[in-house]
Design an enzyme around this catalytic site. Sequence first.
Site, PDB file in Angstrom:
ATOM      1  N   SER A  70      49.045  44.184  33.948  1.00 41.87           N
ATOM      2  CA  SER A  70      48.019  43.519  34.744  1.00 41.87           C
ATOM      3  C   SER A  70      48.129  43.920  36.209  1.00 41.87           C
ATOM      4  CB  SER A  70      48.162  42.001  34.616  1.00 41.87           C
ATOM      5  OG  SER A  70      47.130  41.339  35.295  1.00 41.87           O
ATOM      6  N   ASP A  91      39.626  38.549  41.621  1.00 41.24           N
ATOM      7  CA  ASP A  91      41.051  38.216  41.491  1.00 41.24           C
ATOM      8  C   ASP A  91      41.872  39.239  42.272  1.00 41.24           C
ATOM      9  OD1 ASP A  91      43.455  37.217  40.733  1.00 41.24           O
ATOM     10  OD2 ASP A  91      43.332  37.840  38.647  1.00 41.24           O
ATOM     11  N   HIS A 140      46.518  36.334  40.036  1.00 40.01           N
ATOM     12  CA  HIS A 140      47.274  35.671  38.968  1.00 40.01           C
ATOM     13  C   HIS A 140      48.643  36.306  38.759  1.00 40.01           C
ATOM     14  CE1 HIS A 140      45.644  39.064  36.588  1.00 40.01           C
ATOM     15  NE2 HIS A 140      46.693  38.865  35.810  1.00 40.01           N
TER      16      HIS A 140
END
Length: 572
Positions: A284, A216, A181
Site C-alpha cells: 500500500s 488518501d 492510512h
Amino acid sequence: MYRPSCLSYVLLVANMWSFAVCANAFIYGSYDPSHNIPIVALMTLCATGLWLSTSVVSFGIRYVRVRVSPEKTQNRTIYVSSGLPHFDPVYGVVKKCEPMGGGPAIELQVNPSWIHLLPTSPAINKVEVGQESAILGSTYSVVETGGEPKSLVAVKSGDSTLGFGARVYHEGMDVLMVPHHVWYNDKPHTALAKNGRSVDTEDWEVEAACADPRIDFVLVKVPTAVWAKLAVRSTKVLAPVHGTAVQTFGGQDSKQLFSGLGKAKALDNAWEFTHTAPTAKGWSGTPLYTRDGIVGMHTGYVDIGTSNRAINMHFIMSCLVSKMETLPPELGYREISLEDVGLRSFEFLEVEIENRGKVKLGKREFAWVPKGKAWADMLDDDDLPLPPKMVNGNLVWADAQESFDGALPLNCLRAAGRNVLPPKLNLVTINSPVDPPTKQVACPSEIVDHRLASLEKCLENLLQTLSQPQQKFSQNSLSSGGLKGDQELKLAPCYSKQESLFPPKPRATSSKPITTSSPGTPGRSPLPVSGKELGPSTQSSSKLSRKQRRRRSTKRPVQGSPSPASPPPTRT
C-alpha cells in the site's frame, strides 16, 4: 497371583526340619555336644534368614531404581481456515489458518491442483491482508538488491511493513509522500527502511494531509539528515497520461523486493485514475513509477483481480497543496468560485486538506470553501448582541452585550468639559420678526465686460493654435462643412471649460473706476463661440474687430487688483 517355585518348597522343608531339630536340642534339653545335627540345623535357619534379608534389600533397591513416566500419546492438531485465499508473489496462493484449540495462526500454501476447489478467485487480497489486489495475467519480478528506485522507502512498524512511500520535491523542499492510512495506521510507524537499513521515525511536521479514503495522502517534512543516512534521493511528480506504462514495487522488507508492470487508465475525475499493475500484501502506498518520475500513488483496488486505484499526486500537489495563486494553463485544471459549483450538472466531492482548508472537487475543477462566515450570512444569525432596552422612555444598557462606561451618563459631557443640564422638554415659544429676504445684486457691467474680454482673448489664442496646422490647405477646404462642424465641436467644450474651472468670486473695491473697453464692445453672447458658423469671411471680420478691441484695451490699462474670475489664457 504369586506362585512359588520348587526351590521355595525345598527351602521351606529344610527350614522346617532345622527348626524341629533346634527346638528339640535347645528347648527341650536334649542337646548333645557330640552331635553335629543341631548345629547344621541352626546354620540352615541362619542362612535362610540372611537370604530373605538380602532379597528384601535387593527388591527395595530395584524398586527405587525403577522410573515411572506418563504414557506417551499421539496428539492431533486440527487447523481451521480463517480467511479467503490471497496471492503471494513468492509462495503463490496462500490461505490463513488457525488451530482449533487456540494458538498462533499459520499461512497455508495451497496446492495448485486444488485451486479450482476454492470458492473465490485465488488472485485476490481481501481486507484481512490489505487493500491490494493481484491482477490476473500479470506476473511479478524479483528486484536485485539496490536495483529499486532511489526515491523508494518502506514504512515499518517493528518487524512488519506497513507500506511504501517516496521522497518527492515540492516547492523548494523534499517531503515524504505516503498514504494517510499507512502513516496513521493502527500500528504506529516506528522506522523508515531502505535497502536493509532503517532510521527511527519521530513526530515530524506534516505539510499537508487528507484523511478521506478517496484523497488518501500525507506529505511529511522529513529532515535532510534522515534522507542522507538512508541514501534516498528525491524525484519529481508528473501528470499521468492515459495508457502510460507504470511499475510498482513492494515486498515484506526493503531488501527483498518485487515489482509488477501495468498501464494507467484515466478517469473523469482529475484526482484519481486506475492501473493494472499488480500489488500484494504490504504494498500500500507504492508509487507508480514511469521512466521520468512518479505519476501517482497506489491506495487500493477497484475491481478485484482486474484493476487497482491510484491518486493523481500531480493534481493534488499543484492545485490543493501548492501555495501558488495562479495555475499554469497547460495543466488543464481550473479553479472556480464557490457560487459556480451550484451551476454545474455534476456532483462535487468536499474534502478537508490539513493546513489548507476545505475544498470541493468536481471532474477537472475545484473550488475552495472560504473560512468563517460571510458578512451577509452573519446578519441572519441568532447570536447577535442584545440591544438596549427602553425603560420609562430611557435606554437601559445594563443587559445589552455592548461595551459602555457606566460611570459616565450619555449625552451629558460636552466638548467644553463641564457638566451641562440636559435640555428641557417643555420649551417656551418665542415670537421674533422674520427678516425680509435679501435681494440679489446684479453684477456690474464693468465686471462682465472685463470677463468677456478675457474670454475672447483666450478664444483667439485657441483659434490661432488650431489654424496653424490648417494653413497648408486651401480656402476651399477651410469652407467645407466637415471642417466647420469639427471646429464647432472643438470650440464648444473650451467655452464651457473656462466657465466651470474658474467660478466668479467677489472683487475687491478699487479707488478708481474700471474702464475696460469702449461702449461699442458687444455684450456677452455665446454665438461667436459655439452657435455661429466660422466661415472664411466671418473669421477675417472677427479677427479685425478683436484686434481693434485689443488695441483699445492696451491703451487703457485696468487699474486695481485683477479679478480672480479672469484666468490667464490656457494652452491646449
